[in-house]
Design an enzyme around this catalytic site. Structure first.
Site, PDB file in Angstrom:
ATOM      1  N   GLU A  30     -65.029  12.486 -27.405  1.00 49.07           N
ATOM      2  CA  GLU A  30     -66.153  13.214 -28.018  1.00 49.07           C
ATOM      3  C   GLU A  30     -67.097  13.888 -27.025  1.00 49.07           C
ATOM      4  OE1 GLU A  30     -67.983  10.331 -30.620  1.00 49.07           O
ATOM      5  OE2 GLU A  30     -66.231  10.209 -31.905  1.00 49.07           O
TER       6      GLU A  30
ATOM      7  N   GLU B 200     -57.257   8.670 -35.446  1.00 51.89           N
ATOM      8  CA  GLU B 200     -58.189   7.828 -36.232  1.00 51.89           C
ATOM      9  C   GLU B 200     -58.195   8.304 -37.677  1.00 51.89           C
ATOM     10  OE1 GLU B 200     -62.058   7.591 -34.345  1.00 51.89           O
ATOM     11  OE2 GLU B 200     -61.177   7.539 -32.350  1.00 51.89           O
TER      12      GLU B 200
HETATM   13  C1  XIL Z   1     -66.125   2.869 -34.719  1.00 56.70           C
HETATM   14  C2  XIL Z   1     -65.640   1.496 -35.156  1.00 56.70           C
HETATM   15  O1  XIL Z   1     -64.699   1.652 -36.190  1.00 56.70           O
HETATM   16  C3  XIL Z   1     -66.816   0.692 -35.625  1.00 56.70           C
HETATM   17  O2  XIL Z   1     -66.416  -0.654 -35.889  1.00 56.70           O
HETATM   18  C4  XIL Z   1     -67.937   0.685 -34.589  1.00 56.70           C
HETATM   19  O3  XIL Z   1     -69.075   0.036 -35.122  1.00 56.70           O
HETATM   20  C5  XIL Z   1     -68.313   2.094 -34.191  1.00 56.70           C
HETATM   21  O4  XIL Z   1     -67.149   2.778 -33.757  1.00 56.70           O
HETATM   22  N1  XIL Z   1     -64.869   7.641 -33.445  1.00 56.70           N
HETATM   23  C6  XIL Z   1     -64.350   6.793 -32.501  1.00 56.70           C
HETATM   24  C7  XIL Z   1     -64.259   5.352 -32.791  1.00 56.70           C
HETATM   25  O5  XIL Z   1     -63.853   7.263 -31.468  1.00 56.70           O
HETATM   26  O6  XIL Z   1     -64.377   4.568 -31.649  1.00 56.70           O
HETATM   27  C8  XIL Z   1     -65.286   4.924 -33.815  1.00 56.70           C
HETATM   28  O7  XIL Z   1     -65.039   3.567 -34.143  1.00 56.70           O
HETATM   29  C9  XIL Z   1     -65.214   5.801 -35.036  1.00 56.70           C
HETATM   30  C10 XIL Z   1     -65.511   7.242 -34.669  1.00 56.70           C
END
Ligand code: XIL
Length: 350
Positions: free
Chosen positions: A157, A263
């Site tokens: 990001e 994701e």
């Molecule tokens: C999220 C997790 O799912 C949560 O449990 C945590 O509280 C915050 O992070 N983008 C990403 C991930 O790259 O690491 C994030 O994961 C979701 C958004």
């Protein structure tokens, strides 16, 4: 005696009948393994506490998927809590689980602006001290997991929606070259690791996509070891449009970058309205969206397919409920870990 046997026999029949009825009522069986329906890796995020305490969760992770990403325990705050201390315990447990169950482990994430340990945010130093700190962080972690972790999200990001670079501690203290340096340090530690740039809204936002792709192309041309782009794919039932999903993937692999749908979740509640149960019609649309993504991904050339990772097992596990504070049902299994329409559609259509 005979009477007793009959009662016992009837009891067994009732039990059997009940389980058959339940089987017929449930939308589909989980006997078929999702990973076996595909020519590419299919993973999920794993939370060790849930693995230990929820048998249904553990069996889905173990049986349905052949790739794993840690949801939180391989982020900087978990692995590198203080300047000179690395905490490998939980991530090592996850790596052992992956080795024992023959699953690929994807590392997430080395450099991000979130979930950093407090000492990192507070770090003071010259540009070269920052570079040295970042190198030590990346090198020690990648080196530790060498041979156990196949791939890393080196940078997570780094871009804003307007296509500018996010003003993180890394950009402020090292400058834009922090990105190429991060890839180089990771590659030095493990020359076999597949290295990704990972971000969200890559499909939805063409400005952001172009900025990311331009940088990756430029770095690759300079010989920076950047192999792939992770499309987070936190999306909604209604958008992005299916065509845009395919178009974005084509743009990326055409530039010679491996694609990880890293994701994936498909939200059904864009307006955040109260939704105590998931409406059937939304679950039907969601199933079609999942199917489209899997089919569109399958169509890209094999050499560019790293795999698809779903961001959560059952709906009750989704990060969306607590991070966006809304009712939502974005995953393949419901709150009771029963397969949803989306899962059934995938295993019957793929
Ligand atoms: C999220 C997790 O799912 C949560 O449990 C945590 O509280 C915050 O992070 N983008 C990403 C991930 O790259 O690491 C994030 O994961 C979701 C958004």
């Amino acid at each position: 005696m005979i009477k007793k046997n009959i009662i016992f026999y009837i009891g067994i029949c009732i039990l059997l009948f009940n389980s058959c009825t339940k089987e017929q009522l449930s939308s589909c069986s989980t006997n078929k393994r999702l990973a076996d329906c595909l020519d590419f890796y299919c993973g999920n995020v794993v939370d060790l506490d849930r693995m230990d305490s929820i048998p249904e969760y553990a069996s889905i992770v173990t049986e349905q998927f052949n790739s794993v990403t840690a949801e939180n325990i391989m982020k900087p705050n978990a692995l590198h809590p203080t300047r000179n201390v690395f905490d490998w315990e939980e991530a090592d447990q996850l790596a052992s689980f992956c080795q024992a169950s023959n699953k690929r482990l994807h590392g997430h994430t080395l450099i991000w602006h979130k979930q950093l340990p407090p000492w990192m945010y507070a770090f003071q130093g010259t540009k070269s001290e920052w570079e040295e700190m970042m190198r030590d962080h990346i090198f020690r972690i990648v080196d530790h997991f060498k041979g156990k972790v196949t791939s890393w999200d080196v940078i997570n990001e780094a871009f804003e929606e307007d296509g500018t670079m996010r003003n993180t501690i890394w950009l402020k203290n090292i400058g834009p070259s922090y990105i190429e340096k991060a890839f180089q340090y990771a590659h030095e530690a493990d020359p076999d690791a597949i290295l990704f740039y990972n971000d969200y809204n890559i499909v939805l936002n063409p400005i952001k996509r172009k900025a990311i792709l331009d940088l990756c192309i430029q770095l690759k041309a300079k010989g920076v070891p950047i192999h792939g782009i992770g499309i987070q794919m936190h999306i909604f039932n209604g958008f992005p449009e299916n065509n845009d999903i395919s178009k974005a993937m084509d743009e990326i692999w055409n530039q010679d970058f491996i694609i990880h749908i890293s994701e994936l979740d498909v939200s059904i509640n864009v307006n955040g309205t109260e939704m105590p149960v998931a409406p059937e019609k939304d679950l039907d649309i969601q199933a079609e969206k999942y199917l489209y993504i899997f089919k569109a991904y399958d169509r890209i050339p094999n050499a560019y397919k790293f795999g698809i990772t779903i961001w959560g097992v059952g709906d009750r596990d989704t990060w969306i409920r607590y991070s966006s504070n809304r009712d939502d049902y974005p995953l393949l299994f419901d709150d009771e870990y029963q397969p949803k329409k989306a899962f059934c559609t995938l295993i019957s259509e793929l």
